[in-house]
Scaffold this active site. Structure first.
Site, PDB file in Angstrom:
ATOM      1  N   GLY A 115      33.955  39.990  36.989  1.00  0.00           N
ATOM      2  CA  GLY A 115      33.848  41.272  36.948  1.00  0.00           C
ATOM      3  C   GLY A 115      32.939  41.989  38.097  1.00  0.00           C
ATOM      4  O   GLY A 115      32.474  40.763  39.149  1.00  0.00           O
ATOM      5  N   ALA A 165      29.122  41.246  38.613  1.00  0.00           N
ATOM      6  CA  ALA A 165      28.653  39.064  39.110  1.00  0.00           C
ATOM      7  C   ALA A 165      29.651  38.699  39.976  1.00  0.00           C
ATOM      8  O   ALA A 165      28.795  38.131  39.934  1.00  0.00           O
ATOM      9  CB  ALA A 165      29.214  38.920  37.056  1.00  0.00           C
ATOM     10  N   GLU A 178      32.538  50.038  38.248  1.00  0.00           N
ATOM     11  CA  GLU A 178      32.446  50.051  36.798  1.00  0.00           C
ATOM     12  C   GLU A 178      31.856  49.484  35.612  1.00  0.00           C
ATOM     13  O   GLU A 178      31.975  48.947  34.923  1.00  0.00           O
ATOM     14  CB  GLU A 178      33.350  48.094  37.304  1.00  0.00           C
ATOM     15  CG  GLU A 178      34.549  47.426  37.377  1.00  0.00           C
ATOM     16  CD  GLU A 178      35.312  46.556  37.638  1.00  0.00           C
ATOM     17  OE1 GLU A 178      35.910  46.164  37.628  1.00  0.00           O
ATOM     18  OE2 GLU A 178      34.129  45.448  37.516  1.00  0.00           O
ATOM     19  N   ASP A 183      44.932  33.518  47.766  1.00  0.00           N
ATOM     20  CA  ASP A 183      45.547  34.839  46.795  1.00  0.00           C
ATOM     21  C   ASP A 183      44.277  35.265  46.948  1.00  0.00           C
ATOM     22  O   ASP A 183      42.764  35.236  47.035  1.00  0.00           O
ATOM     23  CB  ASP A 183      44.487  33.616  45.358  1.00  0.00           C
ATOM     24  CG  ASP A 183      44.097  34.674  43.940  1.00  0.00           C
ATOM     25  OD1 ASP A 183      43.850  35.580  43.985  1.00  0.00           O
ATOM     26  OD2 ASP A 183      43.000  34.003  43.802  1.00  0.00           O
ATOM     27  N   ASP A 214      34.555  41.318  47.435  1.00  0.00           N
ATOM     28  CA  ASP A 214      33.209  41.002  46.649  1.00  0.00           C
ATOM     29  C   ASP A 214      32.438  40.410  47.152  1.00  0.00           C
ATOM     30  O   ASP A 214      31.317  40.042  48.008  1.00  0.00           O
ATOM     31  CB  ASP A 214      33.488  39.895  45.428  1.00  0.00           C
ATOM     32  CG  ASP A 214      33.927  41.049  43.906  1.00  0.00           C
ATOM     33  OD1 ASP A 214      34.329  42.363  44.481  1.00  0.00           O
ATOM     34  OD2 ASP A 214      35.163  40.922  43.620  1.00  0.00           O
ATOM     35  N   ALA A 218      37.245  33.434  50.844  1.00  0.00           N
ATOM     36  CA  ALA A 218      37.764  33.987  49.917  1.00  0.00           C
ATOM     37  C   ALA A 218      39.194  33.710  48.454  1.00  0.00           C
ATOM     38  O   ALA A 218      39.987  32.941  48.099  1.00  0.00           O
ATOM     39  CB  ALA A 218      36.969  34.832  49.087  1.00  0.00           C
ATOM     40  N   GLY A 249      41.268  31.980  41.959  1.00  0.00           N
ATOM     41  CA  GLY A 249      40.634  32.346  40.896  1.00  0.00           C
ATOM     42  C   GLY A 249      39.074  33.512  42.487  1.00  0.00           C
ATOM     43  O   GLY A 249      39.532  33.836  43.164  1.00  0.00           O
TER      44      GLY A 249
END
Ligand code: ADP
Length: 302
Positions: free
Chosen positions: A33, A36, A136, A244, A250, A280, A285
């Site tokens: 999300g 979060a 969202e 990834d 985020d 990141a 993930g």
């Protein structure tokens, strides 16, 4: 403030067609999300974070709350809503290829302005706070949060993702945004097309015309551009072994909000944000991939 989801991922040899069943790997469960993810990213990067949002009164909700607490995020304003399911993302990954994601927003879509008012009452934003928002959760609540933050003198940072099908519905919200962060496709969606000869800096300048005083466009491996009333910056990306891209945006938004909140100038904040985004991408993930402040400092001095 924003969404909290449990992500359930299965990797398959090929995606099932409608009506078909395929078997895949064991399920991988991870907290997700955008709300979060950005809260956890900011906490790892050294910010003091209070999350505002909703989960269901179910096992996934318990797990998400425990996860936030373990990351040092204050969860006093994350409510477990009875009779609601925790937001869930069902992700099917075709090995080495495409994904499908089915989202069940669950409790996230119950965050209406009335509930938001109750949650924020315990700790309303103050003039030294930064309120970091995404799209969202229901738009009226994002608007209410931005308006309340502006009234309180807090800095409002909006990551306009995911972009609504009709971006014009964001017009009212953008008037309350201090810092807008979008990726290339969101920038094009908001402006109705690709940049012209003046490039992404030109597009960033045009986005300022929609209301935000500062606009940052992230450009994947190429870094980011940023424009405010007096400066135009181009920040190249940090060369890393990208594995990834999940979580890059985020991490970027979290570090940008954190660094600006710490008093950094725009150029320095964007540089730190690019380092956080790059890091990141080096791990798989969403939340698992988010870097720490020490890792960002190390990349910046490398
Ligand atoms: P989103 O994931 O929201 O589409 P981007 O792909 O633009 O956002 O990534 C956000 C930021 O993360 C970029 O501005 C950049 O700083 C960093 N980043 C993303 N991908 C890479 C990459 N392959 N190499 C280095 N940095 C990256």
């Amino acid at each position: 403030m924003g969404s909290l989801n449990m992500d359930l991922s299965v990797t398959v040899g090929r995606l099932p067609r409608p009506g078909e069943t395929v078997s895949g790997t064991d399920v991988v469960r991870g907290a997700g999300g955008k709300g979060a993810n950005q809260a956890v990213a900011a906490a790892r990067l050294g910010a003091r974070v209070r999350m505002v949002g909703l989960v269901g009164a179910d096992a996934y909700g318990d797990e998400l709350l425990d996860g936030l607490t373990a990351e040092g995020v204050d969860t006093a304003a994350v409510r477990q809503l009875p009779h609601a399911a925790t937001g869930l993302a069902l992700i099917v990954v075709q090995g080495g290829g495409e994904n499908t994601i089915t989202l069940s927003p669950g409790a996230n879509h119950r965050l209406d302005p009335e509930v938001l008012g109750e949650l924020s009452r315990t700790a309303p934003p103050g003039p030294s706070d930064t309120v970091l928002l995404q799209l969202e959760i229901p738009l009226p609540s994002v608007l209410a949060a931005a308006r309340a933050a502006r009234t309180a003198g807090a800095r409002v940072v909006l990551n306009a993702a995911p972009l609504p099908r009709q971006p014009s519905v964001l017009a009212d919200l953008l008037a309350y945004v201090d810092v807008l962060v979008v990726n290339e496709s969101e920038a094009q969606g908001l402006l109705g097309g690709p940049p012209g000869p003046d490039g992404w800096l030109g597009h960033a300048g045009r986005l300022r015309g929609l209301g935000p005083g500062t606009v940052v466009i992230t450009l994947g491996a190429a870094g980011a551009v940023a424009v405010d009333g007096t400066h135009r910056h181009t920040q190249p990306g940090f060369p890393v072994e990208a594995l990834d891209a999940v979580g890059a945006g985020d991490a970027f938004c979290a570090e940008l909000a954190h660094a600006l909140g710490d008093g950094a100038a725009l150029q320095a904040a964007v540089r730190r944000a690019c380092a956080a985004g790059a890091l990141a991408t080096t791990r798989p993930g969403a939340q698992a991939a988010l870097p720490t402040r020490a890792e960002v400092d190390a990349l910046l001095t490398r």
